[in-house]
Enzyme design. Structure first.
Site, PDB file in Angstrom:
ATOM      1  N   CYS A 214       0.841  -1.202   0.000  1.00 57.09           N
ATOM      2  CA  CYS A 214       0.000   0.000   0.000  1.00 57.09           C
ATOM      3  C   CYS A 214       0.875   1.251   0.000  1.00 57.09           C
ATOM      4  O   CYS A 214       0.504   2.287  -0.549  1.00 57.09           O
ATOM      5  CB  CYS A 214      -0.927  -0.002   1.212  1.00 57.09           C
ATOM      6  SG  CYS A 214      -2.246  -1.229   1.075  1.00 57.09           S
TER       7      CYS A 214
ATOM      8  N   CYS B  92      32.360 -18.065  -5.244  1.00 52.92           N
ATOM      9  CA  CYS B  92      33.729 -18.357  -4.813  1.00 52.92           C
ATOM     10  C   CYS B  92      33.791 -18.172  -3.301  1.00 52.92           C
ATOM     11  O   CYS B  92      32.790 -18.372  -2.625  1.00 52.92           O
ATOM     12  CB  CYS B  92      34.755 -17.508  -5.566  1.00 52.92           C
ATOM     13  SG  CYS B  92      34.780 -15.777  -5.114  1.00 52.92           S
TER      14      CYS B  92
END
Ligand SMILES: [Zn+2]
Length: 381
Positions: A188, A339
């Protein structure tokens, strides 16, 4: 549970309804309701329940009153701006009916506290404005066998139902098994809402609560009521319980509360993925959990690191072999590269993009972040 002379006078219009009467009013007085949220929906709910004589109302809200709330959150006045919503709500409720016991929970409902918050109450009413809290409320209510009186609003439209698998109906998850992707459904705050709309939906919720308390009428269990204010039309959908539902189905897989921010794909506020080339470990988990997304995760660390720590289901393609082996990957598939801390995977991403891979992203902070935020069983090295 007896009524005082003051209460008999106060509730006289109820007492002369044969469907309520003295017995019904005593049941209303004996009832306790936990209202999650003291905002747009919570306002009419709490005020009408207090006026009607509900004996105990709990209010859960950690927020403070803002000027932008006053357009619809009628529990709070101009003078309350900056105050705690729960405190302001308590004052307004006592102004309407000092007989009503108000318990304020000035806290954010979470997986850690939800069961303890809800357990002491007979009925829960959902006045929340976000998906993680809605799923949390649903699951906690199913686990504790409490009726969950649901309402939601957006722009000019609203909906309401009563979720109560223990009374034979479905739960919120039977209706919406998966949350929408984050950002797909604006709140909203982003999309706007007609000020009176929560008044209408909240009053429907309050009505259902009073009916549950007195045990009269046909409730919204098994029905979804849809309202459009612009067309001024109500529609109704029949709801069925889903036997496969993960929380209320025949073989539930959710038996305790989970991480609802993660379930709804929302990264913790402290760890935003600021860079469009980066994804968080939460997004990586979503990709791994849902193969239908078509996203593959590839670990570009070296084999010895993979031996120390790895994420289940993530294959290895070491950085040192990437130049000779990248043809094993599909340039049209989406990849998330992992990684240790996010640096090498960033280089790998740049290399693959030069080779024509369009949909490659880097997992921010690498497997170390995975270890910190997703799975502590993965060693951090
Ligand atoms: Zn269900």
């Amino acid at each position: 549970m007896e009524l005082t002379n003051e209460e008999i006078r106060r509730y006289s219009r109820h007492l002369i309804l044969p469907e309520v009467g003295l017995a019904g009013q005593k049941r209303i007085k004996a009832a306790s309701v936990l209202c999650i949220g003291a905002g747009g929906l919570g306002s009419p709910i709490a005020m009408y329940l207090a006026a009607a004589g509900i004996g105990k109302i709990g209010i859960v809200d950690f927020d403070t009153v803002d000027y932008s709330n006053l357009q619809r959150q009628i529990l709070h006045t101009d003078a309350d701006v900056g105050r705690s919503k729960a405190e302001s709500a308590k004052e307004t409720i006592h102004g309407i009916n000092p007989n009503c016991e108000v318990v304020i929970h000035n806290t954010r409902i979470s997986s850690e506290n939800a069961l303890d918050l809800i357990r002491p109450y007979d009925i829960v009413v959902d006045g929340t404005d976000n998906f993680p809290t809605r799923y949390l409320t649903n699951d906690a209510c199913v686990i504790l066998k409490k009726p969950n009186v649901y309402g939601s609003i957006f722009r000019f439209e609203g909906q309401a139902s009563v979720f109560a698998p223990h009374l034979g109906g479905p739960c919120y998850r039977c209706l919406y098994p998966e949350p929408p992707p984050p950002g797909m459904v604006p709140s909203c705050a982003e999309g706007g809402v007609l000020g009176v709309l929560p008044g209408i939906i909240g009053c429907i919720q309050a009505t259902e609560i009073l009916k549950l308390a007195i045990g009269r009428g046909s409730s919204l269990v098994g029905r979804l009521l849809l309202f459009n204010a612009l067309d001024m039309k109500f529609r109704e959908l029949k709801l069925r319980r889903d036997p496969q539902c993960p929380v209320c189905g025949e073989h539930p897989t959710i038996k305790e509360l989970i991480d609802y921010e993660m379930f709804c794909g929302i990264a913790p506020e402290s760890q935003p993925a600021a860079n469009p080339d980066e994804v968080t470990v939460q997004e990586m988990k979503k990709a791994l959990d849902d193969p239908s997304l078509g996203i593959k995760v590839v670990d570009v660390r070296e084999a010895f690191e993979y031996e120390i720590a790895r994420v289940e289901g993530v294959p290895l393609l070491p950085m040192s072999e990437l130049r000779s082996r990248f043809t094993e990957l599909d340039p049209n598939t989406q990849y998330y590269l992992l990684c240790k801390v996010g640096a090498r995977s960033h280089s790998a991403m740049e290399f693959l993009r030069e080779q024509g891979f369009k949909y490659v992203k880097n997992v921010k902070d690498g497997i170390n972040a995975w270890s910190e935020e997703i799975d502590r069983n993965v060693p951090r090295y």
